[in-house]
Design an enzyme around this catalytic site. Structure first.
Site, PDB file in Angstrom:
ATOM      1  N   LYS A   1      -9.864  -7.448  -6.289  1.00 50.48           N
ATOM      2  CA  LYS A   1     -11.044  -6.612  -6.496  1.00 50.48           C
ATOM      3  C   LYS A   1     -10.710  -5.344  -7.269  1.00 50.48           C
ATOM      4  O   LYS A   1     -11.522  -4.862  -8.032  1.00 50.48           O
ATOM      5  CB  LYS A   1     -11.644  -6.207  -5.144  1.00 50.48           C
TER       6      LYS A   1
ATOM      7  N   LYS B   1      -2.483 -12.470  -8.574  1.00 52.77           N
ATOM      8  CA  LYS B   1      -3.751 -13.110  -8.207  1.00 52.77           C
ATOM      9  C   LYS B   1      -4.932 -12.255  -8.663  1.00 52.77           C
ATOM     10  O   LYS B   1      -4.781 -11.067  -8.918  1.00 52.77           O
ATOM     11  CB  LYS B   1      -3.797 -13.305  -6.691  1.00 52.77           C
TER      12      LYS B   1
ATOM     13  N   LYS C   1       0.845  -1.211   0.000  1.00 55.58           N
ATOM     14  CA  LYS C   1       0.000   0.000   0.000  1.00 55.58           C
ATOM     15  C   LYS C   1       0.880   1.262   0.000  1.00 55.58           C
ATOM     16  O   LYS C   1       0.554   2.243  -0.662  1.00 55.58           O
ATOM     17  CB  LYS C   1      -0.921   0.002   1.231  1.00 55.58           C
TER      18      LYS C   1
HETATM   19  P1  TYM Z   1     -10.367  -9.253   1.124  1.00 55.90           P
HETATM   20  O1  TYM Z   1     -11.626  -8.456   1.137  1.00 55.90           O
HETATM   21  O2  TYM Z   1      -9.215  -8.714   0.336  1.00 55.90           O
HETATM   22  O3  TYM Z   1     -10.639 -10.710   0.585  1.00 55.90           O
HETATM   23  C1  TYM Z   1     -11.698 -11.507   1.128  1.00 55.90           C
HETATM   24  C2  TYM Z   1     -11.284 -12.967   1.132  1.00 55.90           C
HETATM   25  O4  TYM Z   1     -10.993 -13.416  -0.195  1.00 55.90           O
HETATM   26  C3  TYM Z   1      -9.708 -14.018  -0.229  1.00 55.90           C
HETATM   27  N1  TYM Z   1      -9.077 -13.768  -1.552  1.00 55.90           N
HETATM   28  C4  TYM Z   1      -8.522 -14.715  -2.325  1.00 55.90           C
HETATM   29  N2  TYM Z   1      -8.371 -16.041  -2.129  1.00 55.90           N
HETATM   30  C5  TYM Z   1      -7.789 -16.754  -3.122  1.00 55.90           C
HETATM   31  N3  TYM Z   1      -7.346 -16.206  -4.285  1.00 55.90           N
HETATM   32  C6  TYM Z   1      -7.471 -14.876  -4.522  1.00 55.90           C
HETATM   33  N4  TYM Z   1      -7.070 -14.357  -5.691  1.00 55.90           N
HETATM   34  C7  TYM Z   1      -8.066 -14.067  -3.511  1.00 55.90           C
HETATM   35  N5  TYM Z   1      -8.352 -12.739  -3.395  1.00 55.90           N
HETATM   36  C8  TYM Z   1      -8.963 -12.579  -2.185  1.00 55.90           C
HETATM   37  C9  TYM Z   1      -8.932 -13.366   0.893  1.00 55.90           C
HETATM   38  O5  TYM Z   1      -7.851 -14.178   1.306  1.00 55.90           O
HETATM   39  C10 TYM Z   1     -10.002 -13.232   1.952  1.00 55.90           C
HETATM   40  O6  TYM Z   1     -10.159 -14.436   2.657  1.00 55.90           O
HETATM   41  N6  TYM Z   1      -8.214  -8.259   5.520  1.00 55.90           N
HETATM   42  C11 TYM Z   1      -9.261  -9.037   4.883  1.00 55.90           C
HETATM   43  C12 TYM Z   1     -10.643  -8.797   5.464  1.00 55.90           C
HETATM   44  C13 TYM Z   1     -10.783  -9.041   6.929  1.00 55.90           C
HETATM   45  C14 TYM Z   1     -10.718 -10.295   7.590  1.00 55.90           C
HETATM   46  C15 TYM Z   1     -10.929 -10.033   8.954  1.00 55.90           C
HETATM   47  C16 TYM Z   1     -10.500 -11.610   7.133  1.00 55.90           C
HETATM   48  C17 TYM Z   1     -11.017  -8.088   7.876  1.00 55.90           C
HETATM   49  N7  TYM Z   1     -11.108  -8.691   9.075  1.00 55.90           N
HETATM   50  C18 TYM Z   1     -10.946 -11.046   9.908  1.00 55.90           C
HETATM   51  C19 TYM Z   1     -10.492 -12.635   8.096  1.00 55.90           C
HETATM   52  C20 TYM Z   1     -10.718 -12.341   9.440  1.00 55.90           C
HETATM   53  C21 TYM Z   1      -9.307  -8.667   3.426  1.00 55.90           C
HETATM   54  O7  TYM Z   1      -8.941  -7.597   3.048  1.00 55.90           O
HETATM   55  O8  TYM Z   1      -9.901  -9.589   2.608  1.00 55.90           O
END
Ligand code: TYM
Length: 334
Positions: free
Chosen positions: A200, A197, A115
């Site tokens: 979003k 990967k 970031k």
């Molecule tokens: P976020 O919103 O970026 O992604 C949500 C979930 O999707 C998974 N993910 C992927 N898995 C496999 N391949 C990919 N290309 C891929 N892109 C995204 C992420 O690993 C995630 O599981 N910090 C977290 C959100 C969060 C969170 C938490 C997660 C906030 N509090 C507490 C677990 C527990 C995040 O930004 O995920």
């Protein structure tokens, strides 16, 4: 007496449309886990504020993530499906944990460094302490399992460190949270252009969203990077070809995968045909989710009910944990 179920917690930021990575890294596991565990799944709207989005769009984005989760099979009667900002205890726990998190370790976090590189003009303290807030989300429910994709591995390791540090300093309150995936390895769904990967916000054309229409899915898959094919039987696959097989493994039948594996090994593979097949299998996978999510998204009253019910469940567990936390720290004076 019935044994208490083990606790599961996870979250997704409302920063854009859900994509195939979110589904196979996270939501697919949520849907399976809801049958066997006590589950807390949330929309991480507070985390999304670290990157200063246009907050006028928050409401629609939160609604969309909720609708997409439900369309994928999550049942708001079985799990607590809620919005992070509705649980004020999170902010309190985040504050206590910040006293146990060191600047040096936070600065070394890969997501933080990324970031800083991408937005050098917005290196705010919330971004630095992002993993602390994530830890608060998880341990607020004293969760043991956290279904996430591979990109969250480091955050989970930090969550374990912070939970252990709290226990050492103040006494045992928290279990050690583990990243979880049915199978074994955490999943990383690759982007269609063979670089990194699916995500979003980056390379939208190389990411398949659960909201993409059938034509767009076909177009994106057909543009995926390939080459003229192997010339020596049994050659190793280049990364971008491995990725196409990986995507096929997620949505296609065993026979289809077997056929293209054999074609590859015999050097008779036609990537055009492979991508056509993958595109159709992808359309069949995504279109029912898209249609269901659209109708749920338009039902604001239902979504409000879901959020209220989810928050009520999450608050019960949050309040119980915070009683223990305040007592352990020594913040009880009467
Ligand atoms: P976020 O919103 O970026 O992604 C949500 C979930 O999707 C998974 N993910 C992927 N898995 C496999 N391949 C990919 N290309 C891929 N892109 C995204 C992420 O690993 C995630 O599981 N910090 C977290 C959100 C969060 C969170 C938490 C997660 C906030 N509090 C507490 C677990 C527990 C995040 O930004 O995920």
């Amino acid at each position: 007496m019935e044994k208490r179920k083990e606790i599961v917690m996870s979250g997704i930021r409302p920063t854009g449309f859900l994509h195939l990575g979110n589904y196979f890294g996270a939501v697919r596991n949520y849907v399976r886990m809801q049958e066997d565990f006590e589950c807390y799944f949330m929309v991480a709207d507070l985390h999304s504020l670290t990157t200063h989005p246009d907050t006028k769009e928050l409401k629609a984005n939160v609604h969309r993530v909720l609708a997409e989760n439900i369309a994928c099979g999550l049942d708001p009667d079985k799990v607590a499906l809620y919005c992070q900002s509705h649980i004020y205890e999170t902010a309190e726990l985040y504050l206590y944990l910040n006293m146990l998190a060191y600047k040096g370790e936070l600065e070394k976090t890969v997501t933080f460094k990324d970031k800083v590189r991408q937005h050098p003009d917005n290196v705010n303290a919330g971004l630095l302490t992002y993993p602390v807030l994530q830890t608060a989300d998880i341990i607020l429910h004293r969760a043991l399992y956290v279904p996430v994709g591979k990109d969250q591995e480091q955050h989970l390791e930090m969550a374990r460190n912070f939970a252990n540090r709290f226990n050492h300093r103040y006494g045992d309150v928290f279990p050690e949270p583990q990243a979880f995936n049915y199978g074994s390895e955490l999943v990383k769904v690759p982007s269609l252009d063979g670089v990194g990967k699916m995500s979003k916000s980056e390379n939208q054309y190389a990411t398949l969203y659960l909201s993409d229409d059938d034509e767009l899915i076909r177009k994106k898959v057909m543009k995926a990077k390939t080459d003229s094919g192997p010339t020596v039987p049994g050659s190793p696959k280049p990364d971008y070809i491995e990725n196409i097989f990986l995507l096929m493994n997620l949505v296609s039948s065993e026979e289809v995968i077997k056929k293209f594996e054999e074609d590859y090994n015999q050097c008779t593979i036609r990537y055009g045909d492979m991508k056509k097949q993958l595109a159709e299998d992808m359309v069949n996978f995504i279109s029912p989710i898209r249609e269901k999510a659209e109708s749920i998204r338009n039902d604001e009253r239902y979504l409000q009910e879901v959020m209220e019910k989810g928050a009520a469940k999450a608050r019960i567990s949050a309040k119980a944990t915070m009683e223990l936390v305040r007592e352990a720290i020594g913040l009880k004076y009467f």
